[in-house]
Design a protein around this motif. Structure first.
Motif, PDB file in Angstrom:
ATOM      1  N   GLY A  46      40.490  27.144  56.086  1.00 42.25           N
ATOM      2  CA  GLY A  46      41.118  25.907  55.631  1.00 42.25           C
ATOM      3  C   GLY A  46      41.223  25.753  54.135  1.00 42.25           C
ATOM      4  O   GLY A  46      41.612  24.689  53.655  1.00 42.25           O
ATOM      5  N   GLN A  47      40.904  26.786  53.372  1.00 43.81           N
ATOM      6  CA  GLN A  47      40.998  26.734  51.913  1.00 43.81           C
ATOM      7  C   GLN A  47      41.978  27.802  51.418  1.00 43.81           C
ATOM      8  O   GLN A  47      41.905  28.949  51.844  1.00 43.81           O
ATOM      9  CB  GLN A  47      39.625  26.985  51.274  1.00 43.81           C
ATOM     10  CG  GLN A  47      38.606  25.924  51.574  1.00 43.81           C
ATOM     11  CD  GLN A  47      39.000  24.570  51.040  1.00 43.81           C
ATOM     12  OE1 GLN A  47      39.499  24.439  49.927  1.00 43.81           O
ATOM     13  NE2 GLN A  47      38.783  23.536  51.824  1.00 43.81           N
ATOM     14  N   PRO A  48      42.882  27.438  50.504  1.00 49.33           N
ATOM     15  CA  PRO A  48      43.799  28.424  49.943  1.00 49.33           C
ATOM     16  C   PRO A  48      43.076  29.273  48.902  1.00 49.33           C
ATOM     17  O   PRO A  48      42.532  28.748  47.932  1.00 49.33           O
ATOM     18  CB  PRO A  48      44.906  27.572  49.309  1.00 49.33           C
ATOM     19  CG  PRO A  48      44.229  26.288  48.962  1.00 49.33           C
ATOM     20  CD  PRO A  48      43.154  26.090  49.991  1.00 49.33           C
ATOM     21  N   MET A  49      43.050  30.584  49.121  1.00 46.55           N
ATOM     22  CA  MET A  49      42.244  31.481  48.296  1.00 46.55           C
ATOM     23  C   MET A  49      43.047  32.710  47.881  1.00 46.55           C
ATOM     24  O   MET A  49      44.057  33.036  48.498  1.00 46.55           O
ATOM     25  CB  MET A  49      41.019  31.944  49.084  1.00 46.55           C
ATOM     26  CG  MET A  49      40.180  30.848  49.698  1.00 46.55           C
ATOM     27  SD  MET A  49      39.297  29.866  48.497  1.00 46.55           S
ATOM     28  CE  MET A  49      37.924  30.929  48.140  1.00 46.55           C
ATOM     29  N   ALA A  50      42.544  33.408  46.860  1.00 45.91           N
ATOM     30  CA  ALA A  50      43.126  34.682  46.438  1.00 45.91           C
ATOM     31  C   ALA A  50      42.037  35.527  45.798  1.00 45.91           C
ATOM     32  O   ALA A  50      40.994  35.018  45.371  1.00 45.91           O
ATOM     33  CB  ALA A  50      44.269  34.461  45.456  1.00 45.91           C
ATOM     34  N   PHE A  51      42.309  36.834  45.742  1.00 48.29           N
ATOM     35  CA  PHE A  51      41.426  37.776  45.058  1.00 48.29           C
ATOM     36  C   PHE A  51      42.052  38.171  43.731  1.00 48.29           C
ATOM     37  O   PHE A  51      43.279  38.306  43.630  1.00 48.29           O
ATOM     38  CB  PHE A  51      41.202  39.037  45.902  1.00 48.29           C
ATOM     39  CG  PHE A  51      40.337  38.816  47.104  1.00 48.29           C
ATOM     40  CD1 PHE A  51      38.964  38.735  46.973  1.00 48.29           C
ATOM     41  CD2 PHE A  51      40.891  38.701  48.368  1.00 48.29           C
ATOM     42  CE1 PHE A  51      38.152  38.544  48.083  1.00 48.29           C
ATOM     43  CE2 PHE A  51      40.096  38.507  49.486  1.00 48.29           C
ATOM     44  CZ  PHE A  51      38.723  38.431  49.335  1.00 48.29           C
ATOM     45  N   PHE A  52      41.218  38.370  42.717  1.00 49.37           N
ATOM     46  CA  PHE A  52      41.677  38.727  41.378  1.00 49.37           C
ATOM     47  C   PHE A  52      40.942  39.971  40.893  1.00 49.37           C
ATOM     48  O   PHE A  52      39.766  40.164  41.205  1.00 49.37           O
ATOM     49  CB  PHE A  52      41.435  37.560  40.409  1.00 49.37           C
ATOM     50  CG  PHE A  52      42.185  36.314  40.783  1.00 49.37           C
ATOM     51  CD1 PHE A  52      43.479  36.118  40.343  1.00 49.37           C
ATOM     52  CD2 PHE A  52      41.603  35.345  41.582  1.00 49.37           C
ATOM     53  CE1 PHE A  52      44.190  34.974  40.691  1.00 49.37           C
ATOM     54  CE2 PHE A  52      42.292  34.195  41.941  1.00 49.37           C
ATOM     55  CZ  PHE A  52      43.592  34.014  41.496  1.00 49.37           C
ATOM     56  N   VAL A  53      41.627  40.784  40.122  1.00 50.34           N
ATOM     57  CA  VAL A  53      41.044  42.013  39.577  1.00 50.34           C
ATOM     58  C   VAL A  53      39.883  41.645  38.653  1.00 50.34           C
ATOM     59  O   VAL A  53      40.002  40.747  37.808  1.00 50.34           O
ATOM     60  CB  VAL A  53      42.114  42.824  38.803  1.00 50.34           C
ATOM     61  CG1 VAL A  53      41.489  44.015  38.096  1.00 50.34           C
ATOM     62  CG2 VAL A  53      43.219  43.277  39.754  1.00 50.34           C
ATOM     63  N   GLY A  54      38.765  42.323  38.824  1.00 55.37           N
ATOM     64  CA  GLY A  54      37.602  42.092  37.978  1.00 55.37           C
ATOM     65  C   GLY A  54      36.753  40.900  38.368  1.00 55.37           C
ATOM     66  O   GLY A  54      35.769  40.589  37.698  1.00 55.37           O
TER      67      GLY A  54
END
Length: 69
Positions: A46-54
């Motif tokens: 239910g949470q908008p998420m993303a992965f980021f480099v580093g």
């Protein structure tokens, strides 16, 4: 804006490999830093998420954490 709309907006505005202004603390005065988007944004419990480099783990892509200007 719904989570699905926010995820779509993020993925259109910040494709994988582009720089995204984000911060890990939702507090005025904490500066945004340019971080490379590692994967498309997604819904996690239910949470908008993303992965980021580093960065370790997923981060929220809500407007208090990402500068959509």
């Amino acid at each position: 804006m719904t989570n699905a709309q926010l995820i779509t907006k993020f993925n259109m505005q910040f494709p994988v490999g582009t720089l995204c202004p984000m911060r890990s603390i939702a507090k005025d005065g904490v500066p945004f830093e340019e971080v490379e988007v590692r994967d498309e944004a997604f819904d996690m419990n239910g949470q908008p998420m993303a992965f980021f480099v580093g960065k370790s783990g997923a981060y929220s892509i809500r407007p208090e954490f990402v500068d959509y200007k």
